[in-house]
Design a protein around this motif. Structure first.
Motif, mmCIF file in Angstrom:
data_model
loop_
_atom_site.group_PDB
_atom_site.id
_atom_site.type_symbol
_atom_site.label_atom_id
_atom_site.label_comp_id
_atom_site.label_asym_id
_atom_site.label_seq_id
_atom_site.Cartn_x
_atom_site.Cartn_y
_atom_site.Cartn_z
ATOM 1 N N ILE A 62 0.923 -0.925 0.078
ATOM 2 C CA ILE A 62 -0.014 -0.189 -0.061
ATOM 3 C C ILE A 62 0.941 1.106 0.092
ATOM 4 C CG2 ILE A 62 -0.263 0.174 2.495
ATOM 5 C CD1 ILE A 62 -3.197 0.909 2.085
ATOM 6 N N PHE A 63 2.184 1.121 0.823
ATOM 7 C CA PHE A 63 2.817 2.317 1.082
ATOM 8 C C PHE A 63 4.211 2.340 0.639
ATOM 9 C CE2 PHE A 63 3.985 5.916 4.144
ATOM 10 C CZ PHE A 63 3.253 6.728 3.572
ATOM 11 N N ASP A 64 4.752 3.467 0.217
ATOM 12 C CA ASP A 64 6.182 3.132 -0.406
ATOM 13 C C ASP A 64 6.936 4.295 0.838
ATOM 14 O OD1 ASP A 64 8.493 4.174 -1.301
ATOM 15 O OD2 ASP A 64 7.987 4.276 -3.351
ATOM 16 N N VAL A 65 7.299 3.459 1.779
ATOM 17 C CA VAL A 65 7.750 4.126 3.001
ATOM 18 C C VAL A 65 9.035 5.066 2.466
ATOM 19 C CG1 VAL A 65 8.984 3.658 5.190
ATOM 20 C CG2 VAL A 65 7.284 2.347 4.325
ATOM 21 N N LYS A 66 9.567 4.908 1.531
ATOM 22 C CA LYS A 66 10.891 5.572 1.266
ATOM 23 C C LYS A 66 10.385 7.203 0.751
ATOM 24 C CE LYS A 66 14.443 2.279 0.539
ATOM 25 N NZ LYS A 66 14.899 1.288 -0.361
ATOM 26 N N ALA A 67 9.371 6.777 -0.172
ATOM 27 C CA ALA A 67 8.595 8.071 -1.016
ATOM 28 C C ALA A 67 7.671 8.814 0.011
ATOM 29 C CB ALA A 67 8.154 7.696 -2.047
ATOM 30 N N GLN A 68 7.115 8.000 0.963
ATOM 31 C CA GLN A 68 6.109 8.509 1.757
ATOM 32 C C GLN A 68 4.783 8.807 0.923
ATOM 33 O OE1 GLN A 68 5.415 9.268 5.592
ATOM 34 N NE2 GLN A 68 6.902 7.562 5.200
#
Length: 108
Positions: A62-68
């Motif tokens: 669901i979520f690209d942590v690096k790109a937030q």
């Protein structure tokens, strides 16, 4: 009188199958429903981050942590409206709001 600055709000998070199955969340019919108490005015981002803590498998989905930012793999609706039509992850949630997480159907 003791007035709390941030009253609690109840939100309902509906995770549609097959995403719920992938995460190992118990299904009721075609979706899994998670009821959560949050601080009123908390953002969708805060709720999603809470889900990521609970369901680590959700992170890459669901979520690209690096790109937030959200991946394209899951659409999020708030009270039936696409989150992108609202204020995105910064959308504030109020008591009784419902988030729906749907995996877009790809193909055709």
């Amino acid at each position: 009188e003791n007035i709390r600055e941030n009253p609690l709000a109840k939100v309902r998070i509906e995770v549609m199958s097959p995403l719920a199955e992938t995460l190992g969340i118990e299904l009721k019919r075609e979706s899994a429903v998670l009821d959560r108490q949050i601080e009123a005015g908390a953002t969708v981002r805060q709720v999603i981050n809470g889900l990521l803590d609970e369901y680590p498998r959700l992170v890459n989905i669901i979520f690209d942590v690096k790109a937030q930012k959200l991946t394209e793999k899951v659409n999020i609706f708030i009270n039936g409206r696409n989150l992108e039509l609202e204020n995105g992850l910064a959308t504030e949630l109020n008591d009784g709001d419902a988030l729906t997480l749907v995996t877009p159907i790809v193909g055709g």
